[in-house]
Write a protein that holds these residues in place. Structure first.
Motif, short mmCIF file in Angstrom:
data_model
loop_
_atom_site.label_atom_id
_atom_site.label_comp_id
_atom_site.label_asym_id
_atom_site.label_seq_id
_atom_site.Cartn_x
_atom_site.Cartn_y
_atom_site.Cartn_z
N GLY A 151 45.80 34.12 85.81
CA GLY A 151 45.73 34.48 87.22
C GLY A 151 46.50 35.75 87.54
O GLY A 151 46.01 36.62 88.26
N ALA A 152 47.70 35.88 86.98
CA ALA A 152 48.53 37.04 87.27
C ALA A 152 47.96 38.31 86.66
O ALA A 152 47.92 39.36 87.30
CB ALA A 152 49.95 36.81 86.77
N THR A 153 47.52 38.23 85.40
CA THR A 153 47.04 39.44 84.73
C THR A 153 45.66 39.86 85.24
O THR A 153 45.36 41.05 85.32
CB THR A 153 47.01 39.24 83.21
OG1 THR A 153 46.20 38.11 82.87
CG2 THR A 153 48.41 39.03 82.67
N LYS A 154 44.83 38.89 85.60
CA LYS A 154 43.53 39.22 86.20
C LYS A 154 43.73 39.83 87.58
O LYS A 154 43.04 40.79 87.96
CB LYS A 154 42.66 37.97 86.30
CG LYS A 154 41.25 38.22 86.84
CD LYS A 154 40.43 39.10 85.91
CE LYS A 154 39.00 39.24 86.41
NZ LYS A 154 38.20 40.14 85.57
N ALA A 155 44.69 39.32 88.35
CA ALA A 155 44.99 39.88 89.66
C ALA A 155 45.48 41.31 89.55
O ALA A 155 45.16 42.16 90.39
CB ALA A 155 46.04 39.02 90.37
#
Length: 214
Positions: A151-155
Motif C-alpha cells: 500500500g505504501a509503495t504503490k501510493a
C-alpha cells in the motif's frame, strides 16, 4: 516499419494486465515489451505475431537504472519516440502486519514500485515529447490492514504519477491514471488466495475497457 509506426512501451509486459494490453494494442502499435521473465515475453511475442503485430522484447529489470537508460537510448536511436507508455510493473509483497515488516522485502517493493518509477519518468518523458501519453494503474490499498508494504509503495508511485500529470497539463505529455477492476492475476491471487476467479474480469476484457477510456 516506417517512421509513422506508433510505438507502445509496456513495462511489466510478460503476464497479467501488461501482457493483455500488449495484445490489445497489436497490430496498431509496435510493442516494446519490458519484463524480467524471458519466457513470458517470448510467449507474448508469439501471440502478438499471430495477430499480425510485431514486438521488440526487452528482458530487463526496471530497477536497474543503467538497463533502463540503455533501453530508452535504444528506442530513441531506432524510432525517436514513444507514443504510449503503459507502466504495469509492480512488486507485490505478502500481506503482513506492519510490526512484522521485513526490511529486505520493504526495499525490494520500494525499489520496484517507487524508485524505478522515479527513474523511468525522466528517461521516458523526452521520448513521449508533447504529444505522447503515459498511463499508470492505481490500486489504492494504502492504510488498509496488512497492506503496509504494498500500500505504501504503490501510493508513492501514484503520488509521482499525479504530480507529473498536473505538471504537464499544458505542456504535455498527457499523463493518465486508471483503476483496473479485479482480475484473476498472480498479483490478486497473492492477496486473495482461494477467491472464486470466475467472477472476476478477464485481463483481456479489462485491457480493452481501459484502452477505450484512454
Amino acid at each position: 516499419m516506417t517512421d509513422q509506426t506508433k510505438i507502445a512501451l509496456i513495462t511489466g509486459a510478460s503476464r497479467g494486465l501488461g501482457a493483455a494490453l500488449a495484445e490489445a494494442l497489436a497490430p496498431e502499435y509496435h510493442v516494446v515489451a519490458v519484463a524480467r521473465t524471458t519466457g513470458g515475453l517470448e510467449e507474448l511475442d508469439d501471440r502478438i505475431q499471430a495477430k499480425g503485430g510485431s514486438a521488440t522484447l526487452a528482458p530487463m529489470d526496471i530497477t536497474d537504472p543503467n538497463a533502463m537508460a540503455t533501453l530508452c537510448r535504444s528506442i530513441h536511436d531506432r524510432w525517436g519516440k514513444v507514443d504510449l507508455w503503459l507502466h504495469t510493473a509492480i512488486h507485490t509483497s505478502a500481506l503482513t502486519p506492519a510490526h512484522f515488516i521485513d526490511a529486505k522485502e520493504w526495499f525490494k517493493a520500494l525499489n520496484t514500485n517507487a524508485t524505478a518509477t522515479s527513474v523511468l519518468i525522466p528517461f521516458v518523458a523526452p521520448l513521449l515529447g508533447e504529444s505522447g501519453h503515459a498511463v499508470f494503474f492505481d490500486d489504492p490499498k494504502a492504510g488498509e490492514k496488512f497492506y503496509g508494504i504494498y500500500g505504501a509503495t504503490k501510493a508513492a508511485q501514484m503520488s509521482l504519477a499525479r504530480s507529473w500529470s498536473l505538471e504537464t497539463e499544458r505542456t504535455g505529455p498527457r499523463v493518465s491514471i486508471v483503476e483496473p477492476r479485479p482480475m484473476p492475476t498472480a498479483v490478486r491471487a497473492r492477496f486473495h488466495p482461494g477467491e472464486d476467479r470466475d467472477v472476476l474480469s478477464s485481463t483481456a476484457e479489462e485491457a480493452n475497457r481501459l484502452l477505450s477510456l484512454l
